[in-house]
Write a protein that holds these residues in place. Structure first.
Motif, PDB file in Angstrom:
ATOM      1  N   ARG A  93       5.237  10.670   3.681  1.00  0.00           N
ATOM      2  CA  ARG A  93       6.405   9.869   2.878  1.00  0.00           C
ATOM      3  C   ARG A  93       6.586  10.696   1.554  1.00  0.00           C
ATOM      4  NH1 ARG A  93       6.301   3.648   2.857  1.00  0.00           N
ATOM      5  NH2 ARG A  93       7.995   4.002   1.490  1.00  0.00           N
ATOM      6  N   ASP A  94       7.832  10.712   1.085  1.00  0.00           N
ATOM      7  CA  ASP A  94       8.163  11.422  -0.033  1.00  0.00           C
ATOM      8  C   ASP A  94       7.783  10.433  -1.357  1.00  0.00           C
ATOM      9  OD1 ASP A  94       9.347  13.530   0.849  1.00  0.00           O
ATOM     10  OD2 ASP A  94      11.388  12.536   0.933  1.00  0.00           O
ATOM     11  N   ASP A  95       7.688   8.986  -1.265  1.00  0.00           N
ATOM     12  CA  ASP A  95       7.243   8.357  -2.270  1.00  0.00           C
ATOM     13  C   ASP A  95       5.903   7.585  -1.845  1.00  0.00           C
ATOM     14  OD1 ASP A  95       8.207   6.804   0.019  1.00  0.00           O
ATOM     15  OD2 ASP A  95       8.143   4.841  -0.978  1.00  0.00           O
ATOM     16  N   VAL A  96       4.921   7.673  -3.016  1.00  0.00           N
ATOM     17  CA  VAL A  96       3.489   7.350  -2.930  1.00  0.00           C
ATOM     18  C   VAL A  96       3.198   6.231  -3.783  1.00  0.00           C
ATOM     19  CG1 VAL A  96       1.137   8.079  -3.052  1.00  0.00           C
ATOM     20  CG2 VAL A  96       3.224   9.707  -2.331  1.00  0.00           C
ATOM     21  N   GLY A  97       3.030   5.080  -3.314  1.00  0.00           N
ATOM     22  CA  GLY A  97       2.358   4.074  -4.038  1.00  0.00           C
ATOM     23  C   GLY A  97       3.182   3.078  -4.584  1.00  0.00           C
ATOM     24  N   GLY A  98       4.540   3.151  -4.634  1.00  0.00           N
ATOM     25  CA  GLY A  98       5.381   2.258  -5.027  1.00  0.00           C
ATOM     26  C   GLY A  98       5.474   0.967  -4.088  1.00  0.00           C
ATOM     27  N   ASP A  99       5.579   1.226  -2.961  1.00  0.00           N
ATOM     28  CA  ASP A  99       5.647  -0.041  -2.115  1.00  0.00           C
ATOM     29  C   ASP A  99       4.377  -0.778  -2.164  1.00  0.00           C
ATOM     30  OD1 ASP A  99       8.179   1.180  -1.310  1.00  0.00           O
ATOM     31  OD2 ASP A  99       7.299   1.863   0.811  1.00  0.00           O
ATOM     32  N   LEU A 100       3.316  -0.344  -2.173  1.00  0.00           N
ATOM     33  CA  LEU A 100       1.922  -0.929  -2.388  1.00  0.00           C
ATOM     34  C   LEU A 100       2.011  -1.901  -3.499  1.00  0.00           C
ATOM     35  CD1 LEU A 100      -0.760  -1.768  -1.392  1.00  0.00           C
ATOM     36  CD2 LEU A 100      -1.687   0.416  -2.444  1.00  0.00           C
ATOM     37  N   VAL A 101       2.271  -1.132  -4.768  1.00  0.00           N
ATOM     38  CA  VAL A 101       2.325  -1.934  -6.106  1.00  0.00           C
ATOM     39  C   VAL A 101       3.385  -2.922  -6.064  1.00  0.00           C
ATOM     40  CG1 VAL A 101       2.582  -1.544  -8.465  1.00  0.00           C
ATOM     41  CG2 VAL A 101       1.494   0.220  -7.216  1.00  0.00           C
ATOM     42  N   ARG A 102       4.406  -2.892  -5.709  1.00  0.00           N
ATOM     43  CA  ARG A 102       5.520  -3.949  -5.350  1.00  0.00           C
ATOM     44  C   ARG A 102       4.814  -5.068  -4.495  1.00  0.00           C
ATOM     45  NH1 ARG A 102       8.970   0.589  -6.190  1.00  0.00           N
ATOM     46  NH2 ARG A 102       8.879   0.962  -3.979  1.00  0.00           N
ATOM     47  N   ALA A 103       4.222  -4.804  -3.361  1.00  0.00           N
ATOM     48  CA  ALA A 103       3.754  -5.686  -2.680  1.00  0.00           C
ATOM     49  C   ALA A 103       2.761  -6.344  -3.343  1.00  0.00           C
ATOM     50  CB  ALA A 103       3.024  -5.023  -1.357  1.00  0.00           C
ATOM     51  N   VAL A 104       1.897  -5.888  -3.933  1.00  0.00           N
ATOM     52  CA  VAL A 104       1.034  -6.631  -4.909  1.00  0.00           C
ATOM     53  C   VAL A 104       1.458  -7.519  -5.892  1.00  0.00           C
ATOM     54  CG1 VAL A 104      -1.401  -6.469  -6.486  1.00  0.00           C
ATOM     55  CG2 VAL A 104      -1.008  -4.801  -4.524  1.00  0.00           C
ATOM     56  N   ARG A 105       2.464  -7.055  -6.454  1.00  0.00           N
ATOM     57  CA  ARG A 105       3.214  -7.712  -7.601  1.00  0.00           C
ATOM     58  C   ARG A 105       3.815  -9.007  -6.859  1.00  0.00           C
ATOM     59  NH1 ARG A 105       8.941  -5.508  -9.237  1.00  0.00           N
ATOM     60  NH2 ARG A 105       9.011  -6.168  -6.949  1.00  0.00           N
ATOM     61  N   ALA A 110      -2.241 -14.020  -3.875  1.00  0.00           N
ATOM     62  CA  ALA A 110      -2.284 -14.172  -2.171  1.00  0.00           C
ATOM     63  C   ALA A 110      -2.082 -12.915  -1.754  1.00  0.00           C
ATOM     64  CB  ALA A 110      -1.085 -14.956  -2.028  1.00  0.00           C
ATOM     65  N   TYR A 111      -2.333 -11.652  -2.390  1.00  0.00           N
ATOM     66  CA  TYR A 111      -2.139 -10.452  -1.835  1.00  0.00           C
ATOM     67  C   TYR A 111      -3.382 -10.232  -0.712  1.00  0.00           C
ATOM     68  CZ  TYR A 111      -2.613  -5.477  -0.842  1.00  0.00           C
ATOM     69  OH  TYR A 111      -2.729  -4.029  -0.414  1.00  0.00           O
ATOM     70  N   GLY A 112      -3.389  -9.911   0.342  1.00  0.00           N
ATOM     71  CA  GLY A 112      -4.312  -9.787   1.470  1.00  0.00           C
ATOM     72  C   GLY A 112      -4.569 -10.950   2.211  1.00  0.00           C
ATOM     73  N   HIS A 113      -3.761 -11.981   1.764  1.00  0.00           N
ATOM     74  CA  HIS A 113      -3.843 -13.260   2.738  1.00  0.00           C
ATOM     75  C   HIS A 113      -2.877 -12.834   3.993  1.00  0.00           C
ATOM     76  CE1 HIS A 113      -5.470 -16.203  -0.577  1.00  0.00           C
ATOM     77  NE2 HIS A 113      -5.855 -14.767  -0.529  1.00  0.00           N
ATOM     78  N   THR A 303      -4.544  -7.785 -10.325  1.00  0.00           N
ATOM     79  CA  THR A 303      -4.252  -8.965  -9.711  1.00  0.00           C
ATOM     80  C   THR A 303      -4.952  -8.907  -8.425  1.00  0.00           C
ATOM     81  OG1 THR A 303      -1.948  -8.777  -9.990  1.00  0.00           O
ATOM     82  CG2 THR A 303      -2.611  -9.676  -8.231  1.00  0.00           C
ATOM     83  N   VAL A 304      -5.454  -7.936  -7.773  1.00  0.00           N
ATOM     84  CA  VAL A 304      -6.390  -8.002  -6.745  1.00  0.00           C
ATOM     85  C   VAL A 304      -7.897  -8.442  -7.100  1.00  0.00           C
ATOM     86  CG1 VAL A 304      -7.786  -6.277  -5.188  1.00  0.00           C
ATOM     87  CG2 VAL A 304      -5.250  -6.264  -5.306  1.00  0.00           C
ATOM     88  N   LEU A 305      -8.339  -7.929  -8.387  1.00  0.00           N
ATOM     89  CA  LEU A 305      -9.582  -8.469  -8.856  1.00  0.00           C
ATOM     90  C   LEU A 305      -9.534  -9.958  -8.901  1.00  0.00           C
ATOM     91  CD1 LEU A 305     -10.206  -5.394 -11.352  1.00  0.00           C
ATOM     92  CD2 LEU A 305     -11.631  -5.939  -9.308  1.00  0.00           C
TER      93      LEU A 305
END
Length: 320
Positions: A93-105, A110-113, A303-305
């Motif tokens: 992909r051209d974008d790296v990381g942004g989607d993951l960080v937004r998903a955590v936000r 509850a990220y990972g639930h 947030t994950v911690l």
């Protein structure tokens, strides 16, 4: 995503497959990736599945399927295809990381639930106070985080090596970590070293990393900038462990193994502490889009911690 980034991402996938029991192999110290050859699929390819097939006692195609499943949705990878006898081919992909960080936000603590264990009913037997009771409490939380209907009132038991729960001597946080960080058949940790505020103390590192994120957010606000989720940042180690978090929680629930969560929090803290020096501007440097995106990534790690420590019943202080 660079070839080095992709190599780390595939190595993380192998580690996840080993951790959740899908593969029984040693995790390679390095995974080789190279440009896809003419006629191949995607931009890069790896023969890692062929190398793991014999020690795993499975065909390379089987191993490739296992890894493909764990690479689905990985930061920076658009598609994974299997070709030939078991080559993994990657379209980036051209974008790296942004989607993951937004998903955590968006998910917060509850990220990972998820709902992978929806429909699963688990009923544990009541157990006397001690290590088994603490581990059972956390396993209940993990199962529920994955959608299972889990409670007491049955006869399932978690078999662990004996150990005394000593919150009076060490405090709740250190007492729980001492019981939960060790694998079920291992001896519990000594509680006294867990009270020492030193980098050799893994509990201190995890809780300090969370507190460090809170301080970074305060310092950034004083400098006049806030997290931005619109600009991507290349930080493969930290992105890798954040992306692993949902898989770790599911594996820990399935295998009744809270120690997997504790180990993952250590890896997250170490990646965050190695990265945190890049977040704030240095000297007369002005805050940039890169600083705002790094701050967002650090906030996601915090947030994950916090979410992982909460599942373990351990506090995540804002200051240490």
């Amino acid at each position: 995503m660079t070839p080095a980034d992709l190599s780390l991402t595939v190595q993380h996938a192998v580690r996840r497959a080993v951790d959740d029991g899908a593969l029984r192999v040693d995790v390679p110290s390095r995974v080789k990736v190279e440009r896809a050859r003419p006629g191949g699929t995607g931009e890069y390819a790896s023969n890692v599945a062929l190398g793991l097939a014999r020690p795993a006692g499975r065909s390379a195609l089987d191993v490739a399927e296992v890894l493909k499943e764990r690479l689905r949705g990985a930061p920076g990878i658009l598609a994974v295809d299997i070709t030939g006898p078991g080559f993994l081919n990657f379209t980036l992909r051209d974008d790296v990381g942004g989607d993951l960080v937004r998903a955590v936000r968006d998910a917060g603590a509850a990220y990972g639930h998820g709902t992978a264990l929806a429909g699963t009913v688990v009923r544990f037997a009541e157990v006397p106070p001690g290590r088994a009771a603490v581990v059972t409490d956390v396993v209940l939380r993990l199962l529920r985080s994955q959608g299972a209907d889990a409670s007491f009132g049955g006869d399932e038991r978690i078999h662990v090596r004996g150990g005394e729960y000593r919150p009076g001597a060490f405090g709740v946080d250190a007492a729980r970590w001492a019981l939960l960080r060790a694998a079920a058949r291992d001896r519990v940790l000594d509680g006294a070293p867990l009270l020492v505020q030193h980098e050799r103390n893994p509990l201190f590192r995890v809780r300090y990393a969370h507190a460090r994120v809170k301080r970074l957010l305060v310092n950034a606000a004083q400098l006049g900038f806030t997290p931005s989720y619109e600009t991507d940042i290349h930080a493969p180690e930290l992105l890798g462990v954040l992306g692993d978090h949902p898989v770790v929680l599911l594996a820990a629930a399935r295998h009744r193994a809270p120690d997997r969560v504790a180990r993952h929090l250590e890896a997250t803290a170490d990646a965050l502490l190695a990265f945190q020096h890049t977040v704030l501007p240095l000297g007369d440097e002005k805050p940039s889009a890169a600083h705002r995106s790094r701050l967002a990534l650090a906030e996601a790690a915090g947030t994950v911690l916090a979410g992982g420590l909460s599942l373990l019943g351990i506090s995540a202080p804002d200051q240490i």
